[in-house]
Write a protein that holds these residues in place. Structure first.
Motif, mmCIF file in Angstrom:
data_model
loop_
_atom_site.group_PDB
_atom_site.id
_atom_site.type_symbol
_atom_site.label_atom_id
_atom_site.label_comp_id
_atom_site.label_asym_id
_atom_site.label_seq_id
_atom_site.Cartn_x
_atom_site.Cartn_y
_atom_site.Cartn_z
ATOM 1 N N ILE A 1 7.925 8.292 -3.130
ATOM 2 C CA ILE A 1 6.835 7.710 -2.179
ATOM 3 C C ILE A 1 5.745 7.191 -3.173
ATOM 4 O O ILE A 1 4.728 7.635 -4.002
ATOM 5 C CB ILE A 1 6.679 8.642 -1.577
ATOM 6 C CG1 ILE A 1 7.635 9.308 -0.233
ATOM 7 C CG2 ILE A 1 4.857 8.166 -0.104
ATOM 8 C CD1 ILE A 1 6.715 10.763 -0.028
ATOM 9 N N ARG A 2 5.489 5.877 -2.840
ATOM 10 C CA ARG A 2 3.957 5.004 -3.593
ATOM 11 C C ARG A 2 3.275 4.700 -3.027
ATOM 12 O O ARG A 2 3.739 4.001 -1.859
ATOM 13 C CB ARG A 2 4.759 3.859 -4.188
ATOM 14 C CG ARG A 2 6.750 3.966 -5.717
ATOM 15 C CD ARG A 2 6.425 2.653 -6.043
ATOM 16 N NE ARG A 2 5.754 2.280 -7.041
ATOM 17 C CZ ARG A 2 5.735 2.630 -8.455
ATOM 18 N NH1 ARG A 2 6.785 3.585 -8.366
ATOM 19 N NH2 ARG A 2 4.311 2.817 -9.308
ATOM 20 N N PHE A 3 2.193 4.718 -3.934
ATOM 21 C CA PHE A 3 0.996 4.379 -2.747
ATOM 22 C C PHE A 3 -0.879 3.498 -3.368
ATOM 23 O O PHE A 3 -0.499 4.049 -4.937
ATOM 24 C CB PHE A 3 0.336 5.888 -2.653
ATOM 25 C CG PHE A 3 -1.218 5.537 -2.217
ATOM 26 C CD1 PHE A 3 -1.242 4.938 -0.852
ATOM 27 C CD2 PHE A 3 -2.489 6.513 -2.247
ATOM 28 C CE1 PHE A 3 -3.010 5.198 -0.023
ATOM 29 C CE2 PHE A 3 -3.231 6.462 -1.679
ATOM 30 C CZ PHE A 3 -4.296 5.665 -0.860
ATOM 31 N N GLY A 4 -0.254 2.769 -2.870
ATOM 32 C CA GLY A 4 -1.412 1.345 -4.303
ATOM 33 C C GLY A 4 -0.654 0.870 -5.327
ATOM 34 O O GLY A 4 -1.045 1.241 -6.496
ATOM 35 N N VAL B 1 4.553 -1.055 4.034
ATOM 36 C CA VAL B 1 3.091 -0.638 4.625
ATOM 37 C C VAL B 1 2.638 -1.380 3.676
ATOM 38 O O VAL B 1 1.941 -1.571 2.590
ATOM 39 C CB VAL B 1 2.519 -0.036 4.846
ATOM 40 C CG1 VAL B 1 1.482 -0.400 5.367
ATOM 41 C CG2 VAL B 1 3.814 0.673 6.006
ATOM 42 N N GLU B 2 2.141 -3.102 3.976
ATOM 43 C CA GLU B 2 1.213 -4.006 3.045
ATOM 44 C C GLU B 2 -0.014 -3.716 3.385
ATOM 45 O O GLU B 2 -0.628 -3.124 4.135
ATOM 46 C CB GLU B 2 1.911 -5.563 3.655
ATOM 47 C CG GLU B 2 2.894 -5.813 3.829
ATOM 48 C CD GLU B 2 3.309 -7.084 4.035
ATOM 49 O OE1 GLU B 2 2.619 -8.064 4.242
ATOM 50 O OE2 GLU B 2 4.559 -7.733 3.637
ATOM 51 N N ARG B 3 -0.598 -3.747 2.412
ATOM 52 C CA ARG B 3 -2.055 -3.700 2.055
ATOM 53 C C ARG B 3 -2.655 -4.860 3.559
ATOM 54 O O ARG B 3 -2.760 -5.709 3.614
ATOM 55 C CB ARG B 3 -2.827 -4.025 0.702
ATOM 56 C CG ARG B 3 -4.752 -3.877 0.896
ATOM 57 C CD ARG B 3 -4.119 -4.298 -0.582
ATOM 58 N NE ARG B 3 -3.122 -3.510 -2.037
ATOM 59 C CZ ARG B 3 -4.184 -2.616 -2.561
ATOM 60 N NH1 ARG B 3 -4.653 -1.955 -2.294
ATOM 61 N NH2 ARG B 3 -2.845 -2.010 -3.193
ATOM 62 N N GLY B 4 -3.979 -4.006 3.931
ATOM 63 C CA GLY B 4 -4.596 -4.620 4.863
ATOM 64 C C GLY B 4 -3.539 -5.081 5.802
ATOM 65 O O GLY B 4 -4.546 -5.996 6.799
ATOM 66 N N MET C 1 0.806 -1.061 -0.375
ATOM 67 C CA MET C 1 0.141 0.171 0.167
ATOM 68 C C MET C 1 0.624 1.232 -0.116
ATOM 69 O O MET C 1 0.733 1.968 -0.476
ATOM 70 C CB MET C 1 -0.574 0.181 0.775
ATOM 71 C CG MET C 1 -2.011 1.047 1.332
ATOM 72 S SD MET C 1 -2.769 1.794 0.028
ATOM 73 C CE MET C 1 -3.976 0.304 0.487
ATOM 74 N N ILE C 2 1.666 0.806 0.820
ATOM 75 C CA ILE C 2 2.677 2.406 0.806
ATOM 76 C C ILE C 2 3.962 1.980 0.998
ATOM 77 O O ILE C 2 4.489 0.577 1.827
ATOM 78 C CB ILE C 2 1.947 3.087 2.281
ATOM 79 C CG1 ILE C 2 1.260 3.740 2.215
ATOM 80 C CG2 ILE C 2 4.193 4.435 2.403
ATOM 81 C CD1 ILE C 2 1.243 5.010 1.726
ATOM 82 N N ARG D 1 -8.938 -2.081 4.949
ATOM 83 C CA ARG D 1 -8.461 -1.229 5.124
ATOM 84 C C ARG D 1 -6.837 -1.530 5.765
ATOM 85 O O ARG D 1 -6.652 -2.210 6.400
ATOM 86 C CB ARG D 1 -8.753 0.343 5.813
ATOM 87 C CG ARG D 1 -10.461 0.675 5.616
ATOM 88 C CD ARG D 1 -11.628 1.658 6.088
ATOM 89 N NE ARG D 1 -12.238 1.909 4.954
ATOM 90 C CZ ARG D 1 -13.762 2.243 5.196
ATOM 91 N NH1 ARG D 1 -13.602 2.278 6.999
ATOM 92 N NH2 ARG D 1 -13.944 2.324 4.641
ATOM 93 N N THR D 2 -6.157 -0.231 5.309
ATOM 94 C CA THR D 2 -4.431 -0.544 5.729
ATOM 95 C C THR D 2 -4.150 0.588 6.879
ATOM 96 O O THR D 2 -4.898 1.785 6.754
ATOM 97 C CB THR D 2 -3.222 -0.471 4.829
ATOM 98 O OG1 THR D 2 -4.039 -0.784 3.996
ATOM 99 C CG2 THR D 2 -2.223 0.009 5.623
#
Length: 238
Positions: free
Chosen positions: A58-61, A24-27, A1-2, A180-181
């Protein structure tokens, strides 16, 4: 996710964050730990687009966060530092403004206030709220537009023990029931230990350790607090 890659953030030539690599992993619930001044709030501001990195990405999704594209903000629920409200308005009216800005339906107002225990405030202006009530309202605002990611910087500030427990259960349910994360920071390490799947420890602007809570328990039976202080003192883990 992040995912942050080699992120640097400098203020007046001084590096606050250096080569920050965060995953940061999703969920999941990810606890970001660190001493005062370690760069936790700066990290949250970078991820939410309130600040821009001096270097790095920075990557989001899956997509790179860019200053000119604010669409990603609809997919984030943010609580950073002291929350700011329209003090002369009620809790519901503040959420109305937030949801209108986000282009979302107003139907979530009552349910969001219910989740944080603010259903009985009526027309009472926020200026009359206690610190804990304002913190609850900030959390309601963060979840009201159904974001994919919750960024929660010290969300337990001002809450009494009952409120801390209620918000802890709320954050867990956001992940379990809504997929959600959550990226959360707190100086109350026992709360992070209760809810986090994984933690990252910021030391001098970089992630010194990124580890699952199961690994923390395996290597340090005394718990997260001892694990954290071991890292901060430069000692061996476990």
């Amino acid at each position: 996710m992040i995912q942050t890659h080699e992120v640097i953030k400098s203020f007046d030539g001084k590096e606050v964050l250096r080569n920050l690599n965060l995953n940061v992993e999703r969920g999941t619930i990810y606890g970001l730990l660190g001493a005062n001044g370690a760069g936790k709030t700066t990290t949250f501001k970078l991820i939410s687009g309130l600040l821009q990195p001096t270097a790095g990405t920075i990557r989001f999704g899956g997509g790179v966060i860019q200053a000119q594209n604010k669409k990603f903000l609809k997919e984030m629920g943010v609580l950073i530092e002291t929350p700011v409200f329209y003090e002369h308005l009620s809790a519901s009216e503040n959420l109305e403004i937030h949801l209108a800005y986000m282009g979302c339906d107003m139907a979530a107002i009552d349910s969001s206030l219910l989740l944080v225990g603010l259903t009985d405030t009526g027309r009472k202006p926020v200026s009359k709220f206690s610190l804990g009530m304002k913190q609850r309202l900030a959390i309601a605002r963060a979840i009201s537009h159904s974001p994919k990611l919750l960024l929660l910087d010290e969300p337990f500030n001002g809450l009494d023990p009952m409120g801390i427990r209620q918000m802890r259960e709320l954050f867990l349910s956001q992940v379990k029931d809504y997929d959600r994360t959550v990226l959360i920071s707190s100086h109350i390490l026992s709360e992070i230990e209760h809810i986090a799947d994984r933690v990252g420890v910021l030391v001098n602007g970089s992630i010194a350790e990124e580890v699952s809570l199961s690994e923390v328990r395996r290597t340090c039976p005394e718990g997260l607090e001892d694990y954290f202080f071991n890292i901060m003192s430069g000692g061996a883990k476990g």
